[in-house]
Design a protein around this motif. Structure first.
Motif, PDB file in Angstrom:
ATOM      1  N   ARG A   1       0.832  -1.208   0.000  1.00  0.00           N
ATOM      2  CA  ARG A   1       0.000   0.000   0.000  1.00  0.00           C
ATOM      3  C   ARG A   1       0.867   1.259   0.000  1.00  0.00           C
ATOM      4  O   ARG A   1       0.545   2.246  -0.664  1.00  0.00           O
ATOM      5  N   ILE A   2       1.969   1.209   0.733  1.00  0.00           N
ATOM      6  CA  ILE A   2       2.886   2.351   0.768  1.00  0.00           C
ATOM      7  C   ILE A   2       3.507   2.577  -0.605  1.00  0.00           C
ATOM      8  O   ILE A   2       3.525   3.699  -1.128  1.00  0.00           O
TER       9      ILE A   2
ATOM     10  N   ALA B   1       0.131 -11.804  -1.312  1.00  0.00           N
ATOM     11  CA  ALA B   1      -0.318 -10.505  -0.804  1.00  0.00           C
ATOM     12  C   ALA B   1      -0.857  -9.634  -1.937  1.00  0.00           C
ATOM     13  O   ALA B   1      -1.908  -8.990  -1.796  1.00  0.00           O
ATOM     14  N   ILE B   2      -0.149  -9.614  -3.056  1.00  0.00           N
ATOM     15  CA  ILE B   2      -0.609  -8.820  -4.202  1.00  0.00           C
ATOM     16  C   ILE B   2      -1.944  -9.356  -4.717  1.00  0.00           C
ATOM     17  O   ILE B   2      -2.864  -8.590  -5.022  1.00  0.00           O
ATOM     18  N   LYS B   3      -2.059 -10.664  -4.802  1.00  0.00           N
ATOM     19  CA  LYS B   3      -3.315 -11.268  -5.271  1.00  0.00           C
ATOM     20  C   LYS B   3      -4.474 -10.862  -4.370  1.00  0.00           C
ATOM     21  O   LYS B   3      -5.560 -10.500  -4.846  1.00  0.00           O
ATOM     22  N   GLN B   4      -4.247 -10.903  -3.053  1.00  0.00           N
ATOM     23  CA  GLN B   4      -5.314 -10.538  -2.125  1.00  0.00           C
ATOM     24  C   GLN B   4      -5.683  -9.062  -2.254  1.00  0.00           C
ATOM     25  O   GLN B   4      -6.875  -8.705  -2.211  1.00  0.00           O
ATOM     26  N   LEU B   5      -4.689  -8.207  -2.452  1.00  0.00           N
ATOM     27  CA  LEU B   5      -4.968  -6.781  -2.628  1.00  0.00           C
ATOM     28  C   LEU B   5      -5.744  -6.529  -3.918  1.00  0.00           C
ATOM     29  O   LEU B   5      -6.625  -5.661  -3.963  1.00  0.00           O
ATOM     30  N   LYS B   6      -5.431  -7.283  -4.957  1.00  0.00           N
ATOM     31  CA  LYS B   6      -6.171  -7.167  -6.218  1.00  0.00           C
ATOM     32  C   LYS B   6      -7.609  -7.638  -6.056  1.00  0.00           C
ATOM     33  O   LYS B   6      -8.528  -7.092  -6.675  1.00  0.00           O
TER      34      LYS B   6
ATOM     35  N   ASP C   1      -9.390  -4.875  -4.264  1.00  0.00           N
ATOM     36  CA  ASP C   1      -9.551  -3.685  -5.103  1.00  0.00           C
ATOM     37  C   ASP C   1      -9.113  -4.035  -6.523  1.00  0.00           C
ATOM     38  O   ASP C   1      -7.918  -4.114  -6.806  1.00  0.00           O
ATOM     39  N   PRO C   2     -10.054  -4.225  -7.445  1.00  0.00           N
ATOM     40  CA  PRO C   2      -9.714  -4.622  -8.821  1.00  0.00           C
ATOM     41  C   PRO C   2      -8.807  -3.623  -9.541  1.00  0.00           C
ATOM     42  O   PRO C   2      -8.161  -3.982 -10.533  1.00  0.00           O
ATOM     43  N   ASP C   3      -8.744  -2.391  -9.048  1.00  0.00           N
ATOM     44  CA  ASP C   3      -7.890  -1.378  -9.685  1.00  0.00           C
ATOM     45  C   ASP C   3      -6.460  -1.391  -9.145  1.00  0.00           C
ATOM     46  O   ASP C   3      -5.606  -0.662  -9.648  1.00  0.00           O
ATOM     47  N   PHE C   4      -6.211  -2.206  -8.121  1.00  0.00           N
ATOM     48  CA  PHE C   4      -4.855  -2.272  -7.563  1.00  0.00           C
ATOM     49  C   PHE C   4      -3.927  -2.945  -8.567  1.00  0.00           C
ATOM     50  O   PHE C   4      -4.229  -4.014  -9.097  1.00  0.00           O
ATOM     51  N   GLU C   5      -2.783  -2.311  -8.826  1.00  0.00           N
ATOM     52  CA  GLU C   5      -1.813  -2.852  -9.777  1.00  0.00           C
ATOM     53  C   GLU C   5      -0.449  -3.000  -9.121  1.00  0.00           C
ATOM     54  O   GLU C   5       0.077  -2.042  -8.553  1.00  0.00           O
ATOM     55  N   MET C   6       0.122  -4.181  -9.207  1.00  0.00           N
ATOM     56  CA  MET C   6       1.503  -4.404  -8.804  1.00  0.00           C
ATOM     57  C   MET C   6       1.994  -5.646  -9.530  1.00  0.00           C
ATOM     58  O   MET C   6       1.325  -6.683  -9.530  1.00  0.00           O
TER      59      MET C   6
END
Length: 425
Positions: free
Chosen positions: A76-77, A102-107, A110-115
């Protein structure tokens, strides 16, 4: 019998209708959100890159591996900063897998989360890190399983893993503990490319190796071997490292204040030195570019690592090249980002957060202090403007809000800025 046939027909119709619905849904999704590939990401200033390790302790022991919640804090940071691509270094420890989870869970949240991730596979020679004499002519038996794990993760997380890097500074001969010959890297790059060609890896996955500029032909001609030529042709792009910071000690000619600048003020001398550091990195990039072009190869060259430490009690500190402080880190970061963004070069800046395991026996060792943040989440000088603008509002690391180093006292920070030595020192 007629009833049974009718029932079976009904089931088939239902299955077909669900299948068509699934296909339509997939088509709709593909039309609304195009899958991002390595080609889209690398060299794109909208996808800033950084090297990332989540370790908070003085060890990477299995008992203290970063947790999912800790990694999600970091994601997130970094996302708030505009970072969209991470580089990792190995897959034999749980951290890389946990980062992907972790990235998968954040996606999912929030479907707009990109990493996205440049996934590193660590490569060693025989006897590396064992206490026995390293045999640089033979590779470690662990390499095969490391490559297999990397391939498996790329297949498991194709929407996140966009690059596999075979080895980290694994060919440069000053890595005396573990380096291998280029033929070893070539072997595994070819293996992964073959898997990709056979449909056993995502077709848009890019394969590279991340190594010192000299290992890519930009330095000593002893590296100009047939296997290196083949490797340049085998990778999808070149990932080279450049470190003016380290060269302020090992090759200080560019760093020391020349006679014609002796009349400048202290801060003018510092600024001139940082511009020369930027020029030094550009010269190493150019040297690699010229070598690659000389082979008749035209493919992207990106920076897999470059950075600047903020604390050193050794070669780069007050008794050494005097290269180390937060002000210089900030200037180097700004200069490097400005150059690479303008030229369409990805720069995996080293690194996001300080990691104190790197020199566990010396708290002030420079390797512990390359982060843009401290371990506890204090934003170093390079990020103070982001703190002021509210970029990190509501975000924490280790439960701590993101605040400025030095308590935000710039005068105190500037008192520790060191002027590079004169040419005759």
């Amino acid at each position: 019998m007629r009833t049974l046939v009718k029932a079976m027909f009904t089931v088939i119709v239902l299955l077909l209708s669900y299948s068509c619905k699934d296909i339509k849904t997939e088509q709709d999704q593909s039309q609304t959100k195009k899958e991002v590939t390595a080609k889209d990401i690398l060299g794109n200033p909208d996808y800033l890159a950084i090297s990332y390790g989540a370790y908070r302790e003085k060890t990477r022991d299995l008992t203290v591996q970063p947790t999912l919640s800790e990694i999600k804090e970091d994601m997130r940071i970094l996302s708030a900063m505009g970072i969209r691509v991470l580089r990792t270094y190995n897959v034999h420890l749980p951290q890389a897998f946990n980062i992907l989870v972790a990235i998968k869970q954040l996606k999912e949240e929030d479907p707009d989360f990109e990493m996205y991730v440049m996934l590193g596979a660590w490569i060693d020679c025989k006897n590396a890190w064992t206490g026995e004499e390293p045999n640089h002519e033979v590779e470690s038996v662990q390499n095969e399983s490391e490559i297999a794990r990397a391939a498996a993760l790329a297949n498991q997380y194709p929407d996140i893993v966009k690059v596999i890097a075979v080895g980290n500074e694994a060919m440069v001969t000053w890595a005396t503990s573990y380096f291998v010959r280029p033929g070893v890297i070539l072997k595994w790059v070819n293996h992964l490319q073959e898997l990709k060609n056979n449909g056993q890896l995502p077709k848009d996955l890019w394969i590279t190796s991340s190594d010192d500029f000299s290992s890519w032909g930009g330095g000593d001609t002893s590296y100009h071997t047939e296997d290196l030529e083949k490797l340049v042709k085998a990778v999808d792009y070149i990932s080279m490292h450049t470190y003016p910071y380290h060269n302020s000690h090992y090759n200080p000619e560019f760093w020391k204040v020349p006679d014609e600048e002796e009349g400048l003020s202290e801060m003018e001398k510092v600024e001139a030195a940082m511009l020369r550091a930027r020029d030094f990195a550009q010269a190493q990039y150019k040297a690699v570019s010229e070598y690659v072009a000389g082979l008749g190869v035209d493919k992207p060259i990106h920076i897999g690592e470059t950075g600047w430490a903020t604390i050193s009690d050794g070669h780069y500190g007050p008794k050494g090249s005097k290269a180390t402080d937060e002000y210089k880190e900030a200037r180097y970061y700004e200069l490097i980002r400005d150059w690479t963004n303008a030229e369409g070069i990805s720069c995996f800046y080293f690194e996001a957060f300080d990691e104190k395991w790197k020199d566990a026996h010396n708290a002030k060792g420079s390797e512990n202090h390359f982060g843009l943040f401290t371990v506890d989440g204090e934003a170093k000088y390079v990020l103070w403007d982001m703190v002021d603008s509210g970029t990190f509002k509501g975000l924490t690391r280790n439960g701590n809000p993101i605040v400025k180093t030095y308590g935000g006292d710039k005068e105190a920070l500037m008192e520790e800025v060191l002027v590079p030595p004169a040419r005759n020192e």
